[in-house]
Design an enzyme around this catalytic site. Sequence first.
Site, PDB file in Angstrom:
ATOM      1  N   ARG A  65      26.019  36.221  34.843  1.00 27.90           N
ATOM      2  CA  ARG A  65      27.660  36.020  34.998  1.00 27.90           C
ATOM      3  C   ARG A  65      28.324  37.228  34.123  1.00 27.90           C
ATOM      4  O   ARG A  65      29.659  37.361  34.241  1.00 27.90           O
ATOM      5  CB  ARG A  65      27.760  34.633  34.109  1.00 27.90           C
ATOM      6  CG  ARG A  65      29.144  34.144  33.976  1.00 27.90           C
ATOM      7  CD  ARG A  65      29.506  32.644  33.817  1.00 27.90           C
ATOM      8  NE  ARG A  65      28.700  32.093  32.938  1.00 27.90           N
ATOM      9  CZ  ARG A  65      28.647  32.195  31.675  1.00 27.90           C
ATOM     10  NH1 ARG A  65      29.664  32.814  30.916  1.00 27.90           N
ATOM     11  NH2 ARG A  65      27.840  31.483  30.739  1.00 27.90           N
ATOM     12  N   TYR A 118      53.419  37.235  45.933  1.00 27.11           N
ATOM     13  CA  TYR A 118      52.604  36.391  46.596  1.00 27.11           C
ATOM     14  C   TYR A 118      52.686  35.141  45.967  1.00 27.11           C
ATOM     15  O   TYR A 118      52.625  35.018  44.601  1.00 27.11           O
ATOM     16  CB  TYR A 118      51.079  36.754  46.560  1.00 27.11           C
ATOM     17  CG  TYR A 118      50.122  35.825  47.008  1.00 27.11           C
ATOM     18  CD1 TYR A 118      50.180  35.598  48.401  1.00 27.11           C
ATOM     19  CD2 TYR A 118      49.143  35.431  46.409  1.00 27.11           C
ATOM     20  CE1 TYR A 118      49.196  34.626  48.932  1.00 27.11           C
ATOM     21  CE2 TYR A 118      48.255  34.649  46.831  1.00 27.11           C
ATOM     22  CZ  TYR A 118      48.138  34.131  48.112  1.00 27.11           C
ATOM     23  OH  TYR A 118      47.339  33.487  48.684  1.00 27.11           O
ATOM     24  N   ASP A 206      50.001  44.975  42.053  1.00 26.79           N
ATOM     25  CA  ASP A 206      49.320  44.176  43.092  1.00 26.79           C
ATOM     26  C   ASP A 206      49.622  45.263  44.330  1.00 26.79           C
ATOM     27  O   ASP A 206      50.354  45.161  45.029  1.00 26.79           O
ATOM     28  CB  ASP A 206      49.780  42.813  43.600  1.00 26.79           C
ATOM     29  CG  ASP A 206      48.904  42.091  44.768  1.00 26.79           C
ATOM     30  OD1 ASP A 206      48.344  42.950  45.584  1.00 26.79           O
ATOM     31  OD2 ASP A 206      48.855  40.665  44.556  1.00 26.79           O
ATOM     32  N   LYS A 231      41.233  41.318  51.726  1.00 28.55           N
ATOM     33  CA  LYS A 231      42.009  41.898  52.819  1.00 28.55           C
ATOM     34  C   LYS A 231      41.720  43.148  53.378  1.00 28.55           C
ATOM     35  O   LYS A 231      40.510  43.350  53.719  1.00 28.55           O
ATOM     36  CB  LYS A 231      43.547  41.883  52.233  1.00 28.55           C
ATOM     37  CG  LYS A 231      43.970  40.545  51.578  1.00 28.55           C
ATOM     38  CD  LYS A 231      44.092  39.407  52.713  1.00 28.55           C
ATOM     39  CE  LYS A 231      44.817  38.253  52.192  1.00 28.55           C
ATOM     40  NZ  LYS A 231      44.304  37.560  51.152  1.00 28.55           N
TER      41      LYS A 231
HETATM   42  C1  LIG Z   1      49.435  40.421  47.990  1.00 24.47           C
HETATM   43  C2  LIG Z   1      48.281  39.125  47.587  1.00 24.47           C
HETATM   44  N1  LIG Z   1      47.907  39.066  46.161  1.00 24.47           N
HETATM   45  C3  LIG Z   1      46.778  38.336  46.042  1.00 24.47           C
HETATM   46  C4  LIG Z   1      46.156  37.656  46.988  1.00 24.47           C
HETATM   47  C5  LIG Z   1      45.073  36.432  46.461  1.00 24.47           C
HETATM   48  O1  LIG Z   1      43.841  37.046  46.887  1.00 24.47           O
HETATM   49  P1  LIG Z   1      42.765  35.877  47.363  1.00 24.47           P
HETATM   50  O2  LIG Z   1      43.197  35.019  48.483  1.00 24.47           O
HETATM   51  O3  LIG Z   1      41.623  36.945  47.898  1.00 24.47           O
HETATM   52  O4  LIG Z   1      42.443  35.141  46.379  1.00 24.47           O
HETATM   53  C6  LIG Z   1      46.769  37.559  48.108  1.00 24.47           C
HETATM   54  C7  LIG Z   1      46.271  36.470  49.434  1.00 24.47           C
HETATM   55  O5  LIG Z   1      46.783  36.394  50.395  1.00 24.47           O
HETATM   56  C8  LIG Z   1      47.755  38.470  48.699  1.00 24.47           C
HETATM   57  O6  LIG Z   1      48.363  38.368  49.551  1.00 24.47           O
END
Ligand SMILES: Cc1ncc(COP(=O)(O)O)c(C=O)c1O
Length: 410
Positions: A65, A118, A206, A231
């Site tokens: 972990r 997001y 992000d 992604k």
């Molecule tokens: C811009 C962005 N940040 C964070 C996330 C969250 O990622 P995860 O789905 O891998 O938890 C997403 C998911 O679509 C996203 O589009």
Amino acid sequence: MTTDEPGGRRLVFMTEQKLSPETLAVSAGRPAHEHDAPVNTPIMMTSTFRGAGTVDTINDKVYARFDNPSWNGLEEVIADLEGASLPGLLFASGMAAVAAVEDLVPVGSAILIPKHAYMASISIAKKLERRGITEVIRIDVDDTQGAIEAIEAAAAARGVTAQNIDYAAPQVLLWLESPTNPMLEVADLPALIEAAQRLGVVTAVDNTFATPLLQRPLQLGADIVVHSATKFIAGHSDVVLGLAVTNRPEIRAVMLEHRSLNGAIPGPFEAFLGLRGVRTLALRMKKSVQNAQVLAERLSQHPAVEEVRYPGLPTDRYHERAKAQMDGFGAILCVVLKADVAQTEEVMNRLHLWTPATSLGGVESLIERRRRHGSEPVSIPESLLRLSVGIENADDLYADLDQALTLLTD
Ligand SMILES: Cc1ncc(COP(=O)(O)O)c(C=O)c1O
């Protein structure tokens, strides 16, 4: 040549030559360059590590972990691509990484977050607000001056300055996402990050949509970068993973503690898929970005289309800004159809190549009506479709869209 360091085997070069991102994506994060060493990072299936006596928390692995060598390759690659001096941290998902960052803020703090970020990243901030830990302040990245004034006000209200900034427990956290999901607004990252630095505010970006190939916020002075590695980084829609990376040891230590305590850890096999995926990131991005540009240009001429949002179009509101601060315009575009909800859904039903699904960044093209999510703000048009453009042939992708859109033009 490589060195062995706790938490990673960073590439060290005998020359001053800076390696390009496509080289780093392939070459970084490999096992030590020794005779008979494996070329690829092995998947290490173990929950614990042999050890006795007093635990050395820096050098001992102890328990899976806390660390797993299966994670370290991707943690090194992301650090090299983002230009960080410390290895990144791999998480169970993008949201686990986002939560580790937002969890830095102490009681009495503020999180400034864009109105179109997001939605789950906003939800985490709001959850912290409901628990009385922080105040959520929404900013509009379309209005840089207004956003800077909001940063100034939040910093002044909490008495933070560039001199008394506490990186491990920031009183004010500026959360940025650029381009934003799904509106594709491009924030003025240099101006916003500069203002935050001047005012003693910690900035997290992000970078999921742009990837480090198109944009490197740490090099603009941001403190933390996060990715949904689900992604583009992993790139095949077959794994959920997250990454956080910083140049600041005090921030990394708190995020690492968060990951270990909360158990927000990826499985070894998922880490393998992420590392395998990132090896082709440069090729995939290149093709997807080219395809997105072709589709954006053609769709903007289509009679069924009200609006195309894509920073690569010279007519796009964010074109000049994206050109100045990014190395490409990305592989996501949005179209607003001249259609109601039912017609928009019917257009998607008629598609053969495009897959109607949430998520983005895979080799296959995905399409989604974003307002199908009740949590998307009403400022997102009902007939807005988000297109994640894959690496197929652009003519084939366009032909499929064109035949489906005849529903609206015949
Ligand atoms: C811009 C962005 N940040 C964070 C996330 C969250 O990622 P995860 O789905 O891998 O938890 C997403 C998911 O679509 C996203 O589009």
